[in-house]
Scaffold this motif. Structure first.
Motif, PDB file in Angstrom:
ATOM      1  N   VAL A  13       0.788  -1.305   0.005  1.00  0.00           N
ATOM      2  CA  VAL A  13       0.093  -0.081  -0.158  1.00  0.00           C
ATOM      3  C   VAL A  13       0.741   1.173   0.111  1.00  0.00           C
ATOM      4  N   PRO A  14       1.095   1.951  -1.145  1.00  0.00           N
ATOM      5  CA  PRO A  14       1.632   3.189  -1.002  1.00  0.00           C
ATOM      6  C   PRO A  14       0.990   4.257  -0.111  1.00  0.00           C
ATOM      7  N   LEU A  15       1.923   4.970   0.670  1.00  0.00           N
ATOM      8  CA  LEU A  15       1.303   6.027   1.674  1.00  0.00           C
ATOM      9  C   LEU A  15       1.885   7.368   1.542  1.00  0.00           C
ATOM     10  N   VAL A  16       3.258   7.363   1.088  1.00  0.00           N
ATOM     11  CA  VAL A  16       3.899   8.809   1.053  1.00  0.00           C
ATOM     12  C   VAL A  16       4.834   8.602   0.025  1.00  0.00           C
ATOM     13  N   ARG A  17       4.894   9.717  -1.003  1.00  0.00           N
ATOM     14  CA  ARG A  17       5.895   9.815  -1.965  1.00  0.00           C
ATOM     15  C   ARG A  17       6.246  11.313  -2.063  1.00  0.00           C
ATOM     16  N   MET A  18       7.348  11.543  -1.372  1.00  0.00           N
ATOM     17  CA  MET A  18       7.778  13.088  -1.419  1.00  0.00           C
ATOM     18  C   MET A  18       9.364  13.296  -1.263  1.00  0.00           C
ATOM     19  N   ASN A  52      11.692   9.969  -0.756  1.00  0.00           N
ATOM     20  CA  ASN A  52      11.226   9.203   0.317  1.00  0.00           C
ATOM     21  C   ASN A  52       9.809   8.361  -0.050  1.00  0.00           C
ATOM     22  N   VAL A  53       9.868   7.350  -0.024  1.00  0.00           N
ATOM     23  CA  VAL A  53       8.810   6.538  -0.577  1.00  0.00           C
ATOM     24  C   VAL A  53       8.323   5.576   0.668  1.00  0.00           C
ATOM     25  N   VAL A  54       7.209   5.950   1.303  1.00  0.00           N
ATOM     26  CA  VAL A  54       6.700   5.179   2.741  1.00  0.00           C
ATOM     27  C   VAL A  54       5.586   4.154   2.111  1.00  0.00           C
ATOM     28  N   GLY A  63       7.560   0.644  11.581  1.00  0.00           N
ATOM     29  CA  GLY A  63       6.628   0.180  12.563  1.00  0.00           C
ATOM     30  C   GLY A  63       5.307  -0.405  12.183  1.00  0.00           C
ATOM     31  N   VAL A  64       4.326  -0.454  13.020  1.00  0.00           N
ATOM     32  CA  VAL A  64       2.928  -0.978  12.490  1.00  0.00           C
ATOM     33  C   VAL A  64       2.008  -0.161  12.792  1.00  0.00           C
ATOM     34  N   MET A  65       1.037  -0.142  11.994  1.00  0.00           N
ATOM     35  CA  MET A  65      -0.208   0.560  11.993  1.00  0.00           C
ATOM     36  C   MET A  65      -1.494  -0.226  11.761  1.00  0.00           C
ATOM     37  N   ALA A  66      -2.690   0.299  12.012  1.00  0.00           N
ATOM     38  CA  ALA A  66      -3.912  -0.399  11.701  1.00  0.00           C
ATOM     39  C   ALA A  66      -4.143  -1.551  12.628  1.00  0.00           C
ATOM     40  N   ASP A  67      -3.936  -1.223  14.067  1.00  0.00           N
ATOM     41  CA  ASP A  67      -4.144  -2.298  15.009  1.00  0.00           C
ATOM     42  C   ASP A  67      -3.110  -3.422  14.739  1.00  0.00           C
ATOM     43  N   GLY A  68      -1.910  -3.507  14.148  1.00  0.00           N
ATOM     44  CA  GLY A  68      -0.843  -4.305  13.813  1.00  0.00           C
ATOM     45  C   GLY A  68      -1.298  -5.121  12.571  1.00  0.00           C
ATOM     46  N   ARG A  69      -2.330  -4.724  11.755  1.00  0.00           N
ATOM     47  CA  ARG A  69      -2.532  -5.293  10.546  1.00  0.00           C
ATOM     48  C   ARG A  69      -1.804  -4.814   9.420  1.00  0.00           C
ATOM     49  N   ARG A  70      -0.862  -3.682   9.501  1.00  0.00           N
ATOM     50  CA  ARG A  70      -0.113  -3.275   8.301  1.00  0.00           C
ATOM     51  C   ARG A  70       1.053  -2.774   8.874  1.00  0.00           C
ATOM     52  N   SER A  71       2.234  -3.435   8.586  1.00  0.00           N
ATOM     53  CA  SER A  71       3.654  -2.854   8.650  1.00  0.00           C
ATOM     54  C   SER A  71       3.991  -1.813   7.799  1.00  0.00           C
ATOM     55  N   VAL A  72       4.640  -0.853   8.311  1.00  0.00           N
ATOM     56  CA  VAL A  72       5.114   0.151   7.615  1.00  0.00           C
ATOM     57  C   VAL A  72       6.580   0.316   7.327  1.00  0.00           C
ATOM     58  N   HIS A  73       7.022   0.557   6.186  1.00  0.00           N
ATOM     59  CA  HIS A  73       8.327   0.277   5.694  1.00  0.00           C
ATOM     60  C   HIS A  73       8.812   1.688   4.867  1.00  0.00           C
ATOM     61  N   ALA A  74      10.045   2.215   4.700  1.00  0.00           N
ATOM     62  CA  ALA A  74      10.427   3.255   3.733  1.00  0.00           C
ATOM     63  C   ALA A  74      11.743   2.786   3.140  1.00  0.00           C
ATOM     64  N   GLU A  98       6.768  -8.424  -5.773  1.00  0.00           N
ATOM     65  CA  GLU A  98       5.650  -7.374  -6.356  1.00  0.00           C
ATOM     66  C   GLU A  98       6.587  -6.130  -6.694  1.00  0.00           C
ATOM     67  N   THR A  99       5.870  -5.178  -7.248  1.00  0.00           N
ATOM     68  CA  THR A  99       6.595  -3.905  -7.641  1.00  0.00           C
ATOM     69  C   THR A  99       5.868  -2.672  -6.917  1.00  0.00           C
ATOM     70  N   LEU A 100       6.534  -1.607  -6.686  1.00  0.00           N
ATOM     71  CA  LEU A 100       6.190  -0.522  -6.118  1.00  0.00           C
ATOM     72  C   LEU A 100       6.567   0.775  -6.780  1.00  0.00           C
ATOM     73  N   ALA A 101       5.555   1.489  -7.114  1.00  0.00           N
ATOM     74  CA  ALA A 101       5.798   2.787  -7.868  1.00  0.00           C
ATOM     75  C   ALA A 101       6.589   3.711  -7.063  1.00  0.00           C
ATOM     76  N   LEU A 102       7.628   4.391  -7.652  1.00  0.00           N
ATOM     77  CA  LEU A 102       8.462   5.306  -6.883  1.00  0.00           C
ATOM     78  C   LEU A 102       7.968   6.708  -6.991  1.00  0.00           C
ATOM     79  N   GLU A 103       6.890   6.925  -8.029  1.00  0.00           N
ATOM     80  CA  GLU A 103       6.364   8.691  -8.299  1.00  0.00           C
ATOM     81  C   GLU A 103       4.961   8.322  -8.675  1.00  0.00           C
TER      82      GLU A 103
END
Length: 227
Positions: free
Chosen positions: A132-137, A143-145, A169-180, A204-209
């Motif tokens: 799940v893309p969260l931040v690109r800036m 930085n891509v989170v 870290g983790v979010m969504a009550d531990g159901r989503r791990s967050v990476h950058a 999998e592939t992750l878009a950078l922009e």
């Protein structure tokens, strides 16, 4: 010792020059005399202030972000998570008390920014494994989170070259791990993310922009173009 008129004038002029140089201020740290064991003076130079460390910069950035993210956008119980850091500041992500995803930056020059989703649990956690893309800036670099759901991130590569991935870290009550991941400058295309699902491993592939560039040749890129 006998001093002639010419010698006296020269001495006075020398004192004037020394005084003028002193008033202009030293170009180097001033030397001070310290006593040694034999009673003779020794010159020592005052030390320059140590350059700021990344830890110091992140601590200062956290204070500014805490002051900026207030009210409804204030961090929930998990607090601020550091997604990227440098001596120039930090990029933070967090969830508000009502479950909204937020991110913000705080720089060493005192500039802060805060952005939050308007609705709680956005994007919602899906039922199937996914990234799940969260931040690109641009923050401490490009930085891509991103989040991972129902799978575990093992590695990230750009055209086969390993890219450092930060476990935020983790979010969504531990159901989503967050990476950058971070690149020095704006980088186009996609990275390959190796993930583990149960006993299996897939890529999998992750878009950078998220925006098209008319002159893509001017920018660094990974993988396949996204525009």
């Amino acid at each position: 010792m006998r001093m002639t008129r010419r010698t006296a004038v020269a001495a006075v002029m020398g004192c004037v020059v020394l005084a003028a140089a002193s008033c202009a201020g030293p170009e180097r740290p001033a030397a001070t005399a310290t006593a040694t064991a034999d009673g003779k003076g020794a010159a020592s130079t005052s030390a320059s202030p140590a350059p700021p460390t990344v830890d110091d910069a992140v601590a200062a950035a956290r204070e500014r972000m805490t002051a900026a993210a207030t009210g409804r956008d204030a961090p929930g119980p998990e607090g601020l998570l550091v997604a990227a850091e440098s001596t120039g500041g930090a990029l933070f992500v967090w969830e508000s008390s009502d479950g909204r995803f937020c991110h913000g930056t705080a720089t060493g020059v005192g500039v802060t920014s805060v952005a939050c989703f308007t609705r709680p649990h956005t994007p919602p956690v899906g039922k199937e494994p996914r990234l799940v893309p969260l931040v690109r800036m641009m923050a401490t670099g490009w930085n891509v989170v991103f989040g991972a759901e129902h799978e575990t991130v093992e590695s990230v590569t750009c055209d086969g070259v390993p890219v450092r991935v930060k476990d935020v870290g983790v979010m969504a009550d531990g159901r989503r791990s967050v990476h950058a991941v971070e690149f020095p400058d704006l980088t186009l295309g996609t990275v390959s993310v190796r993930v583990r699902r149960g006993s299996g491993v897939v890529t999998e592939t992750l878009a950078l922009e998220t925006f098209a560039k008319k002159d893509a040749a001017r920018f660094a890129s990974c993988g396949e173009p996204t525009s």
